[in-house]
Scaffold this active site. Structure first.
Site, short mmCIF file in Angstrom:
data_model
loop_
_atom_site.label_atom_id
_atom_site.label_comp_id
_atom_site.label_asym_id
_atom_site.label_seq_id
_atom_site.Cartn_x
_atom_site.Cartn_y
_atom_site.Cartn_z
N LYS A 86 0.58 11.75 -25.54
CA LYS A 86 1.59 10.96 -26.26
C LYS A 86 2.30 10.06 -25.26
O LYS A 86 3.10 10.52 -24.44
CB LYS A 86 2.63 11.85 -26.95
CG LYS A 86 3.46 10.99 -27.93
CD LYS A 86 4.83 11.53 -28.24
CE LYS A 86 5.93 11.06 -27.32
NZ LYS A 86 6.20 9.61 -27.28
N GLU B 22 7.76 17.14 -14.85
CA GLU B 22 8.04 16.18 -13.76
C GLU B 22 9.24 15.38 -14.22
O GLU B 22 9.11 14.54 -15.11
CB GLU B 22 6.84 15.25 -13.55
CG GLU B 22 5.57 15.94 -13.12
CD GLU B 22 5.61 16.42 -11.68
OE1 GLU B 22 6.44 15.92 -10.91
OE2 GLU B 22 4.83 17.32 -11.35
N CYS C 44 11.39 7.32 -10.65
CA CYS C 44 11.96 8.67 -10.52
C CYS C 44 12.36 8.94 -9.08
O CYS C 44 13.30 9.67 -8.82
CB CYS C 44 10.96 9.70 -11.01
SG CYS C 44 9.36 9.55 -10.22
N GLU D 292 21.40 10.17 -13.00
CA GLU D 292 20.29 9.25 -12.80
C GLU D 292 20.52 7.99 -13.63
O GLU D 292 20.64 8.05 -14.85
CB GLU D 292 18.97 9.92 -13.23
CG GLU D 292 17.77 9.06 -12.88
CD GLU D 292 16.44 9.67 -13.34
OE1 GLU D 292 16.41 10.29 -14.42
OE2 GLU D 292 15.45 9.51 -12.60
P1 NAD Z 1 12.42 10.40 -21.69
O1 NAD Z 1 12.66 11.79 -21.24
O2 NAD Z 1 13.42 9.75 -22.54
O3 NAD Z 1 11.02 10.30 -22.47
C1 NAD Z 1 9.82 10.79 -21.94
C2 NAD Z 1 8.89 11.16 -23.08
O4 NAD Z 1 9.51 12.16 -23.86
C3 NAD Z 1 8.58 9.99 -24.01
O5 NAD Z 1 7.22 10.05 -24.38
C4 NAD Z 1 9.48 10.26 -25.20
O6 NAD Z 1 8.95 9.79 -26.42
C5 NAD Z 1 9.55 11.79 -25.22
N1 NAD Z 1 10.77 12.32 -25.84
C6 NAD Z 1 12.00 11.76 -25.86
N2 NAD Z 1 12.86 12.54 -26.55
C7 NAD Z 1 12.15 13.62 -26.98
C8 NAD Z 1 12.48 14.78 -27.76
N3 NAD Z 1 13.69 14.98 -28.24
N4 NAD Z 1 11.49 15.69 -28.00
C9 NAD Z 1 10.25 15.47 -27.54
N5 NAD Z 1 9.89 14.39 -26.82
C10 NAD Z 1 10.82 13.48 -26.53
O7 NAD Z 1 12.16 9.55 -20.35
P2 NAD Z 1 11.86 8.01 -20.21
O8 NAD Z 1 13.11 7.25 -20.49
O9 NAD Z 1 10.62 7.66 -20.95
O10 NAD Z 1 11.49 7.91 -18.65
C11 NAD Z 1 12.44 7.96 -17.65
C12 NAD Z 1 12.57 9.34 -17.05
O11 NAD Z 1 11.31 9.80 -16.56
C13 NAD Z 1 13.50 9.35 -15.84
O12 NAD Z 1 14.33 10.49 -15.92
C14 NAD Z 1 12.54 9.48 -14.66
O13 NAD Z 1 13.10 10.03 -13.51
C15 NAD Z 1 11.46 10.34 -15.25
N6 NAD Z 1 10.22 10.23 -14.49
C16 NAD Z 1 9.85 11.30 -13.69
C17 NAD Z 1 8.69 11.21 -12.91
C18 NAD Z 1 8.26 12.36 -12.04
O14 NAD Z 1 7.10 12.39 -11.66
N7 NAD Z 1 9.13 13.31 -11.71
C19 NAD Z 1 7.90 10.06 -12.97
C20 NAD Z 1 8.30 9.00 -13.80
C21 NAD Z 1 9.47 9.10 -14.55
#
Ligand code: NAD
Length: 499
Positions: free
Chosen positions: A191, A267, A302, A401
């Site tokens: 997804k 992650e 991240c 963040e």
């Molecule tokens: P997010 O947590 O908002 O969303 C990530 C995924 O989760 C998306 O596919 C989204 O549709 C889904 N999601 C959102 N709310 C949900 C819920 N209530 N239930 C189930 N799924 C849900 O993150 P984002 O805004 O897409 O990305 C940014 C974040 O990702 C930052 O915190 C960044 O640090 C992190 N990130 C971490 C790494 C790593 O390797 N540690 C790499 C890239 C990004």
């Protein structure tokens, strides 16, 4: 022919075919409900496509297809060398479709086309080739048991693996999960983020072309709280591997606990400290690299080194260089190959980042540069690179963040205070230190509580090393051979030998 100029990319955009339906069991399909949502480009606010808005029914279909494929062995029982050939072919196809994939990525989430081509697409191709190449070279174990028994320790694929990923490196974050999961013989349901569905769909289509059988790599598009949650709670998903924010990562732990205790990997976010000490011989280089890393990918990283912890004797020199270097990150049109700093992912995120600019000022930090939205007549989402000075580590700008181009400078007396401040965060993803003193470098590498520590550099990257965080930055690791631990179960087989 490789696209070279801004006009080449604008022309290519006119001829771009966009897949926006879910890919289930080898076929593109609309959501069962018939619902879709608009994929809006942050480059100029235009609608790129109407993307299938998958619900429970679609997730059930995708998981069932993945389960059937896993059970009948069309992929899971293929010899590792055969899976290798297919994954390497997929790497080649990604390379061959570099411009198309890069264009989808840039239009969908706003990063500069130069980065999409030279970083994202290249790394995705390498990732599939790397796990393909690795998988027929890994041996299982025979345990040193008494001579009348034989104990085999083997790795078995988990079965149906779900991957839920964010939008900042849409295809790459997906590949870090899909490639090792497929290499190990699993079936996958991916997804992508609702902000960046398009490249994932094309990648899965290329996987079919490479020879990944239908049903083995499915993509369900949709919103987190519906599509993502349905995968998280699904009773027939064996493992769920998530990249995204710490807040949403907590949901996935809960989904796993409330359903079948599926294996999970997280992650998550970061607030990475980057320490510059006076003992480093080239303060200009350290400061320039720090600015480049903080503003790379619009700060939507991240591992963004968003807390710059500077020893007070070099503070002024560091800040002067940061201010000068931030000018190299003036926002530009993401399809112009000369652009180094593109658009923020969407309106909501742009507003959120600007909210942090206000909060930092209310808390008493000094806005040294930036802090404003620009290029308003483009219709897109553009922010200036922003630097705050005189930040205290207990301010919200230093603790939460931001995930945008906002760099905080925190001044410290010495290395002891620097390490204390660096670790004073709930996160533990990346960290770095600049020093010529070997003992200080080793001490920092040991004491910094983070999955990654850089010494005299930032953001070195390679498939050979694990990537992931301590503390609230996650559980488990992507990349390297260690990632295969996530996508396999260890099986012990005892065999009693007759005399
Ligand atoms: P997010 O947590 O908002 O969303 C990530 C995924 O989760 C998306 O596919 C989204 O549709 C889904 N999601 C959102 N709310 C949900 C819920 N209530 N239930 C189930 N799924 C849900 O993150 P984002 O805004 O897409 O990305 C940014 C974040 O990702 C930052 O915190 C960044 O640090 C992190 N990130 C971490 C790494 C790593 O390797 N540690 C790499 C890239 C990004």
């Amino acid at each position: 022919m490789a696209l070279k100029t801004h006009q080449d990319w604008l022309d290519a955009r006119q001829n771009l075919t966009i897949r926006a339906q879910a890919l289930i069991d080898g076929k593109f399909v609309a959501a069962s409900s018939g619902r879709s949502f608009a994929s809006v480009s942050p480059v100029d606010g235009s609608t790129l496509a109407q993307v299938a808005d998958c619900g429970q029914e679609d997730v059930d279909l995708a998981v069932a297809a993945a389960r059937r494929a896993f059970e009948d062995g069309r992929w899971s029982k293929r010899a590792p060398a055969e899976r290798k050939a297919v994954l390497c072919r997929l790497g080649d196809l990604v390379r061959a479709h570099r411009d198309e994939l890069a264009l989808l990525e840039t239009l969908d989430m706003g990063k500069p086309i130069a980065d999409s081509t030279s970083i994202d697409v290249r790394a995705v191709a390498n990732c599939f080739a790397w796990y393909g190449e690795a998988i027929d070279k890994i041996y299982d174990e025979i345990a040193p048991t008494p001579s009348d028994t034989l104990a085999l320790v083997s790795r078995e694929p988990l079965g149906v693996v779900a991957a839920v990923v964010p939008w900042n490196f849409p295809m790459l974050m997906a590949s870090w999960k899909v490639a090792p999961a497929l290499a190990a013989g699993n079936s996958v349901v991916l997804k992508p983020s609702e902000n960046s569905s398009l490249s994932a769909l094309r990648l899965a289509e290329l996987a079919l072309e490479a020879g990944v059988p239908p049903g083995v790599f499915n993509v369900v598009t949709g919103w987190g709280p519906e599509t993502g949650k349905a995968l998280g709670l699904h009773m027939d998903v064996d493992g769920l591997f998530f990249t995204g924010s710490t807040a949403v990562g907590r949901f996935y732990m809960e989904y796993a606990a409330r359903s079948n205790l599926k294996k999970i990997g997280l992650e998550l976010g970061g607030k990475s400290p980057n320490i510059i000490l006076s003992s480093y011989h080239d303060i200009r280089h350290a400061a320039e690299t720090s600015a480049n890393s903080a503003f790379f990918n619009q700060g939507e990283m991240c591992t963004c080194p968003s807390r710059l912890i500077v020893e007070e004797s070099v503070h002024d020199e560091v800040v002067d260089v940061l201010l000068a270097q931030s000018k190299a990150f003036a926002p530009g049109h993401p399809l112009d190959p000369a652009t180094r700093f593109g658009a923020m992912v969407d309106e909501r995120h742009t507003t959120r980042v600007l909210g942090f600019v206000d909060i930092a000022q209310e808390d008493g930090a000094t806005l040294a540069t930036g802090g404003k939205r620009v290029c308003m007549d483009s219709g897109g989402c553009y922010l200036e690179p922003t630097i705050f000075d005189h930040v205290r580590n207990d301010m919200r700008i230093a603790q939460e963040e931001v995930f945008g181009p906002v760099l905080s400078v925190i001044t410290v007396k010495d290395v002891d205070e620097a390490l204390r401040v660096a670790n004073d965060t709930p996160f533990g993803l990346a960290s770095s230190i600049w020093t010529d003193d070997l003992s200080t470098a080793h001490r920092a590498a040991k004491e910094l509580r983070a999955g990654l520590t850089y010494v005299n550099c930032y953001d070195c990257d390679d498939m050979t090393v694990p990537f992931g965080g301590f503390k609230e930055s996650g559980i488990g690791r992507d990349k390297s051979l260690h990632a295969l631990d996530k996508y396999t179960e260890l099986k012990t087989t005892w065999i009693k030998l007759s005399k």
